[in-house]
Design an enzyme around this catalytic site. Structure first.
Site, PDB file in Angstrom:
ATOM      1  N   SER A 237     -10.276  -3.394   4.287  1.00 61.18           N
ATOM      2  CA  SER A 237      -9.866  -3.646   2.906  1.00 61.18           C
ATOM      3  C   SER A 237     -10.335  -5.021   2.453  1.00 61.18           C
ATOM      4  O   SER A 237     -10.888  -5.184   1.359  1.00 61.18           O
ATOM      5  CB  SER A 237      -8.339  -3.539   2.784  1.00 61.18           C
ATOM      6  OG  SER A 237      -7.889  -4.091   1.573  1.00 61.18           O
TER       7      SER A 237
ATOM      8  N   ARG B 102       1.793  -1.466  -2.901  1.00 67.70           N
ATOM      9  CA  ARG B 102       2.332  -0.261  -2.272  1.00 67.70           C
ATOM     10  C   ARG B 102       3.844  -0.154  -2.477  1.00 67.70           C
ATOM     11  O   ARG B 102       4.398   0.947  -2.431  1.00 67.70           O
ATOM     12  CB  ARG B 102       1.977  -0.228  -0.792  1.00 67.70           C
ATOM     13  CG  ARG B 102       0.457  -0.276  -0.555  1.00 67.70           C
ATOM     14  CD  ARG B 102       0.002   0.612   0.553  1.00 67.70           C
ATOM     15  NE  ARG B 102       0.280   2.023   0.301  1.00 67.70           N
ATOM     16  CZ  ARG B 102      -0.017   2.996   1.155  1.00 67.70           C
ATOM     17  NH1 ARG B 102      -0.600   2.716   2.302  1.00 67.70           N
ATOM     18  NH2 ARG B 102       0.266   4.255   0.877  1.00 67.70           N
TER      19      ARG B 102
ATOM     20  N   GLU C 287       6.982   1.368   6.926  1.00 74.41           N
ATOM     21  CA  GLU C 287       5.642   1.841   6.569  1.00 74.41           C
ATOM     22  C   GLU C 287       5.464   3.337   6.839  1.00 74.41           C
ATOM     23  O   GLU C 287       4.349   3.841   6.881  1.00 74.41           O
ATOM     24  CB  GLU C 287       4.593   1.023   7.316  1.00 74.41           C
ATOM     25  CG  GLU C 287       4.649  -0.467   7.009  1.00 74.41           C
ATOM     26  CD  GLU C 287       3.953  -0.864   5.709  1.00 74.41           C
ATOM     27  OE1 GLU C 287       2.841  -0.391   5.457  1.00 74.41           O
ATOM     28  OE2 GLU C 287       4.536  -1.660   4.940  1.00 74.41           O
TER      29      GLU C 287
ATOM     30  N   ARG D 272       4.417  -5.289   9.683  1.00 73.81           N
ATOM     31  CA  ARG D 272       4.957  -4.625   8.492  1.00 73.81           C
ATOM     32  C   ARG D 272       6.180  -3.761   8.774  1.00 73.81           C
ATOM     33  O   ARG D 272       6.944  -3.460   7.860  1.00 73.81           O
ATOM     34  CB  ARG D 272       3.857  -3.769   7.848  1.00 73.81           C
ATOM     35  CG  ARG D 272       2.604  -4.570   7.491  1.00 73.81           C
ATOM     36  CD  ARG D 272       1.595  -3.704   6.770  1.00 73.81           C
ATOM     37  NE  ARG D 272       0.342  -4.410   6.524  1.00 73.81           N
ATOM     38  CZ  ARG D 272      -0.647  -3.930   5.795  1.00 73.81           C
ATOM     39  NH1 ARG D 272      -0.520  -2.739   5.234  1.00 73.81           N
ATOM     40  NH2 ARG D 272      -1.762  -4.607   5.620  1.00 73.81           N
TER      41      ARG D 272
ATOM     42  N   HIS E 193      -1.097  -0.998  11.378  1.00 71.71           N
ATOM     43  CA  HIS E 193      -0.171   0.112  11.635  1.00 71.71           C
ATOM     44  C   HIS E 193      -0.460   0.653  13.026  1.00 71.71           C
ATOM     45  O   HIS E 193      -1.583   0.550  13.515  1.00 71.71           O
ATOM     46  CB  HIS E 193      -0.363   1.258  10.625  1.00 71.71           C
ATOM     47  CG  HIS E 193       0.051   0.924   9.231  1.00 71.71           C
ATOM     48  ND1 HIS E 193      -0.727   1.211   8.133  1.00 71.71           N
ATOM     49  CD2 HIS E 193       1.162   0.332   8.750  1.00 71.71           C
ATOM     50  CE1 HIS E 193      -0.108   0.803   7.035  1.00 71.71           C
ATOM     51  NE2 HIS E 193       1.041   0.271   7.386  1.00 71.71           N
TER      52      HIS E 193
ATOM     53  N   CYS F 160      -4.656   8.280   8.293  1.00 70.38           N
ATOM     54  CA  CYS F 160      -3.999   7.659   7.134  1.00 70.38           C
ATOM     55  C   CYS F 160      -3.836   8.649   5.992  1.00 70.38           C
ATOM     56  O   CYS F 160      -2.887   8.568   5.215  1.00 70.38           O
ATOM     57  CB  CYS F 160      -4.822   6.478   6.622  1.00 70.38           C
ATOM     58  SG  CYS F 160      -4.753   5.004   7.645  1.00 70.38           S
TER      59      CYS F 160
END
Length: 448
Positions: free
Chosen positions: A28, A138, A174, A214, A250, A371
């Site tokens: 990203s 998000r 998450e 996260r 993640h 994902c």
């Protein structure tokens, strides 16, 4: 009664762009502000859904979110007509407009955590929408996520829905990206595996130093309580903080599980031996035979895993008991990873076949095959109670590809996000989509 694992894939939204919004997500960040192709992104995702359906797997589709999220911008002080809100945000705070246009809801592994009816106290399938509070772009997803899931799984006799956990760092959640379920059969009681990055209240647990963890232990425990899971059917494990600092934001970037099998990197977890023993013991008591496949760091480094998304793959069970691994094209482009996969499938072990998919538009934003899907284990009667409009069929695939061709742009840059016409295009498309998928009114513009 037969049971199935149904993969509900996220349909990529019309505002798919490379905003570089996800700190800790290497892809990203490194592709920030490149031009994107929303049409190609959506078609790549649909091609994967169609291929799995044609292979005989149960496949569904999860609708994208309304973007730009004008209501979110209004909450931040922008006022006037919808077009004026967008123009003000573009002029005064472009990063907020970019965040409000994110198509990140395509990664539905983060939409919710799902517990099948065989595991829960009341015998229903439980859903808890993830608060995703670590990232602003998000954190605004869960209200719509809850409405969409509620429209897909509406029958209260079979399905229970929980609101997202409190939107504070201590309960950072998450969703299914940090959750796996092991079982002998999808319809039998299994062991739910929750992976956390840190503890909010217990300082004995280490934490990463560079990138944020996260998922908290406390969030995972709260979800397990909400879903009515028994202690005998739950295992908590901590992800190795050092791999979080290497871009493993993640757990589904460093491990994937399905059925009785966990496929993981040697450096994925802390206290790995203890964790494996607990999984083996608890699954054994539920009639299963837990098996693990460890990928040694000497063959595949953490950096290789992050660059190729080897573990952000789909591990699927075939009817004959063998397993299939769905990987992104980037795995073939990494010599060490591809060599490992060739030796894995030729060794006569559990994973017999690897299938490669081109998901470049999603991958450049840091989202691979895993994902893009939310797994829901359903008994036959429960599958029959799912809104049939969201189950992938050949006619639905054709309808959705035509819908994408009609409504999606083939090029989107940051400056395009300020175009009020984009908002109208998106709302027109989504209004049509809710009719195609038979969802009813789920978007803010349809409700308010």
């Amino acid at each position: 009664m037969k049971s199935y694992e149904v993969n509900f894939d996220g349909l990529v939204g019309p505002t798919h762009n490379y905003g570089g919004l996800s700190y800790g997500n290497v892809a990203s960040q490194s592709n920030s502000q490149q031009g994107s192709n929303p049409r190609e992104a959506a078609l790549q995702g649909l091609a994967k859904m169609k291929a799995l359906m044609e292979m005989g797997f149960q496949q569904g589709v999860l609708a994208p979110q309304e973007r730009p999220d004008v209501a979110a911008l209004r909450n931040l002080g922008f006022a006037g007509t919808d077009a004026q809100v967008i123009q003000q945000a573009a002029k005064q705070a472009m990063p907020l407009l970019v965040a409000s246009c994110s198509a990140s809801s395509m990664w539905v592994a983060n939409a919710a955590t799902v517990s099948p009816s065989a595991d829960t106290a009341d015998g229903r399938v439980h859903f808890t929408a993830a608060n995703l509070n670590c990232k602003y772009h998000r954190s605004i997803e869960h209200p719509t996520t809850s409405r969409v899931l509620g429209a897909m799984f509406a029958d209260q006799k079979h399905f229970a829905h929980h609101a997202a956990l409190p939107a504070v760092a201590q309960f950072g959640d998450e969703g299914a990206a940090n959750h796996t379920r092991f079982c002998r059969d999808y319809g039998q009681a299994g062991v739910e595996f929750f992976v956390f990055g840190r503890s909010a209240f217990d300082t004995r647990y280490p934490a990463p130093q560079k990138y944020p963890a996260r998922q908290t232990l406390e969030a995972s425990q709260a979800v397990a309580r909400l879903h009515g899971l028994s202690e005998e059917g739950v295992v908590y494990a901590q992800q190795n903080p050092s791999v979080i600092d290497q871009g493993v934001f993640h757990n589904d970037v460093i491990a994937v599980g399905n059925g009785e099998v966990l496929f993981y990197h040697e450096d994925a977890f802390l206290e790995t031996d203890k964790m494996l023993a607990e999984l083996q013991g608890k699954l054994g008591k539920r009639g299963g035979n837990f098996q693990s496949i460890c990928v040694p760091r000497s063959q595949v480094t953490v950096e290789d895993a992050v660059r190729s998304y080897l573990f952000n793959s789909q591990l699927l069970s075939r009817a004959d008991g063998s397993m299939l691994l769905i990987v992104p094209e980037e795995c073939r482009g990494n010599e060490r990873v591809w060599q490992y996969l060739q030796s894995l499938t030729s060794s006569g072990g559990l994973i017999r076949e690897v299938k490669v998919f081109d998901l470049k538009q999603s991958m450049q934003n840091g989202g691979g095959p895993a994902c893009l899907r939310l797994r829901v284990a359903l008994k036959e009667t429960e599958l029959a109670a799912v809104n049939p409009g969201v189950i992938m069929t050949a006619p639905l695939y054709d309808t959705l590809t035509q819908w994408v061709g009609k409504h999606y742009r083939d090029r989107l840059s940051e400056s395009d996000l300020a175009d009020p016409q984009l908002l109208l295009e998106c709302r027109t498309a989504l209004d049509e989509l809710t009719q195609i998928l038979k969802l009813g009114a789920v978007y803010p513009f349809q409700i308010n």
